[in-house]
Scaffold this motif. Structure first.
Motif, PDB file in Angstrom:
ATOM      1  N   ALA A  19      -5.296  31.102   9.175  1.00  0.00           N
ATOM      2  CA  ALA A  19      -5.520  30.080   8.093  1.00  0.00           C
ATOM      3  C   ALA A  19      -5.959  28.754   7.910  1.00  0.00           C
ATOM      4  O   ALA A  19      -5.843  27.694   7.666  1.00  0.00           O
ATOM      5  CB  ALA A  19      -3.850  29.998   7.777  1.00  0.00           C
ATOM      6  N   THR A  22      -5.615  25.785   5.791  1.00  0.00           N
ATOM      7  CA  THR A  22      -4.599  25.713   4.402  1.00  0.00           C
ATOM      8  C   THR A  22      -4.269  24.452   5.224  1.00  0.00           C
ATOM      9  O   THR A  22      -4.074  23.852   6.693  1.00  0.00           O
ATOM     10  CB  THR A  22      -3.692  26.485   5.213  1.00  0.00           C
ATOM     11  OG1 THR A  22      -4.854  27.888   5.373  1.00  0.00           O
ATOM     12  CG2 THR A  22      -2.635  26.798   4.461  1.00  0.00           C
ATOM     13  N   VAL A  24      -0.617  22.089   4.826  1.00  0.00           N
ATOM     14  CA  VAL A  24       0.605  22.026   5.171  1.00  0.00           C
ATOM     15  C   VAL A  24       1.525  20.483   4.463  1.00  0.00           C
ATOM     16  O   VAL A  24       1.019  20.005   6.110  1.00  0.00           O
ATOM     17  CB  VAL A  24       1.876  23.062   5.759  1.00  0.00           C
ATOM     18  CG1 VAL A  24       0.651  24.694   5.515  1.00  0.00           C
ATOM     19  CG2 VAL A  24       1.357  22.610   7.274  1.00  0.00           C
ATOM     20  N   GLN A  34       4.728  28.782  12.446  1.00  0.00           N
ATOM     21  CA  GLN A  34       4.934  29.692  13.324  1.00  0.00           C
ATOM     22  C   GLN A  34       4.135  30.413  11.655  1.00  0.00           C
ATOM     23  O   GLN A  34       4.920  30.100  10.758  1.00  0.00           O
ATOM     24  CB  GLN A  34       6.167  30.431  13.654  1.00  0.00           C
ATOM     25  CG  GLN A  34       5.859  31.704  13.101  1.00  0.00           C
ATOM     26  CD  GLN A  34       7.427  32.508  13.376  1.00  0.00           C
ATOM     27  OE1 GLN A  34       7.996  31.953  14.596  1.00  0.00           O
ATOM     28  NE2 GLN A  34       8.187  33.319  13.120  1.00  0.00           N
ATOM     29  N   LEU A  35       2.832  30.993  10.921  1.00  0.00           N
ATOM     30  CA  LEU A  35       2.456  31.160  10.277  1.00  0.00           C
ATOM     31  C   LEU A  35       2.523  32.538   9.785  1.00  0.00           C
ATOM     32  O   LEU A  35       2.459  33.490  11.028  1.00  0.00           O
ATOM     33  CB  LEU A  35       1.248  30.727  10.072  1.00  0.00           C
ATOM     34  CG  LEU A  35       0.664  31.646   8.560  1.00  0.00           C
ATOM     35  CD1 LEU A  35       0.398  30.976   8.011  1.00  0.00           C
ATOM     36  CD2 LEU A  35      -1.172  31.678   9.870  1.00  0.00           C
ATOM     37  N   SER A  36       3.364  33.713   9.144  1.00  0.00           N
ATOM     38  CA  SER A  36       3.638  34.868   8.931  1.00  0.00           C
ATOM     39  C   SER A  36       3.039  35.727   7.849  1.00  0.00           C
ATOM     40  O   SER A  36       3.013  34.476   6.563  1.00  0.00           O
ATOM     41  CB  SER A  36       4.840  35.231   9.395  1.00  0.00           C
ATOM     42  OG  SER A  36       5.457  34.739   8.691  1.00  0.00           O
ATOM     43  N   TYR A  37       1.958  36.445   8.367  1.00  0.00           N
ATOM     44  CA  TYR A  37       1.693  37.446   6.483  1.00  0.00           C
ATOM     45  C   TYR A  37       2.876  38.759   7.116  1.00  0.00           C
ATOM     46  O   TYR A  37       2.045  39.717   7.691  1.00  0.00           O
ATOM     47  CB  TYR A  37       0.264  37.552   7.283  1.00  0.00           C
ATOM     48  CG  TYR A  37      -0.750  37.409   6.925  1.00  0.00           C
ATOM     49  CD1 TYR A  37      -1.011  35.951   5.402  1.00  0.00           C
ATOM     50  CD2 TYR A  37      -1.396  35.551   8.300  1.00  0.00           C
ATOM     51  CE1 TYR A  37      -2.327  35.269   5.020  1.00  0.00           C
ATOM     52  CE2 TYR A  37      -1.934  35.154   7.433  1.00  0.00           C
ATOM     53  CZ  TYR A  37      -2.448  34.490   5.934  1.00  0.00           C
ATOM     54  OH  TYR A  37      -3.247  33.530   6.079  1.00  0.00           O
ATOM     55  N   TYR A  71      -4.645  26.633  16.171  1.00  0.00           N
ATOM     56  CA  TYR A  71      -5.115  27.699  16.035  1.00  0.00           C
ATOM     57  C   TYR A  71      -4.360  28.606  17.789  1.00  0.00           C
ATOM     58  O   TYR A  71      -5.381  28.173  18.315  1.00  0.00           O
ATOM     59  CB  TYR A  71      -5.325  28.946  15.955  1.00  0.00           C
ATOM     60  CG  TYR A  71      -4.952  30.284  15.970  1.00  0.00           C
ATOM     61  CD1 TYR A  71      -4.512  31.297  15.211  1.00  0.00           C
ATOM     62  CD2 TYR A  71      -6.539  31.375  16.835  1.00  0.00           C
ATOM     63  CE1 TYR A  71      -4.042  32.195  15.886  1.00  0.00           C
ATOM     64  CE2 TYR A  71      -6.262  32.870  16.740  1.00  0.00           C
ATOM     65  CZ  TYR A  71      -4.865  33.328  16.300  1.00  0.00           C
ATOM     66  OH  TYR A  71      -4.789  34.519  16.530  1.00  0.00           O
TER      67      TYR A  71
END
Length: 76
Positions: A19, A22, A24, A34-37, A71
């Motif tokens: 990301a 990005t 936010v 926490q980022l999820s795909y 990250y």
């Protein structure tokens, strides 16, 4: 953070990882995001769902005034 305290959202930029770049809105300067795909499930039970999980940790404030999250490739 005190539950009675209202904290205004701050704009943050994610650096590195999937990301990168990005932006936010973050409330309370959370130490970890926490980022999820979602991942496609080829053959699973009914409503099974699988997500790829990525962790970003607060690094401080960038020169442009945005919070900076980096990250963490070592986190699950």
């Amino acid at each position: 953070m005190d539950a009675d305290t209202v904290t205004a959202p701050e704009l943050a930029r994610l650096g590195g990882g999937p990301a990168d770049g990005t932006r936010v809105w973050v409330v309370g300067r959370a130490p970890v995001l926490q980022l999820s795909y979602p991942c496609e499930v080829a053959n699973g039970p009914g409503a099974a769902r699988v997500d790829a999980l990525y962790i970003y940790r607060l690094d401080g404030i960038a020169g442009d005034g945005l919070l900076r999250y980096g990250y963490d490739g070592a986190s699950p």
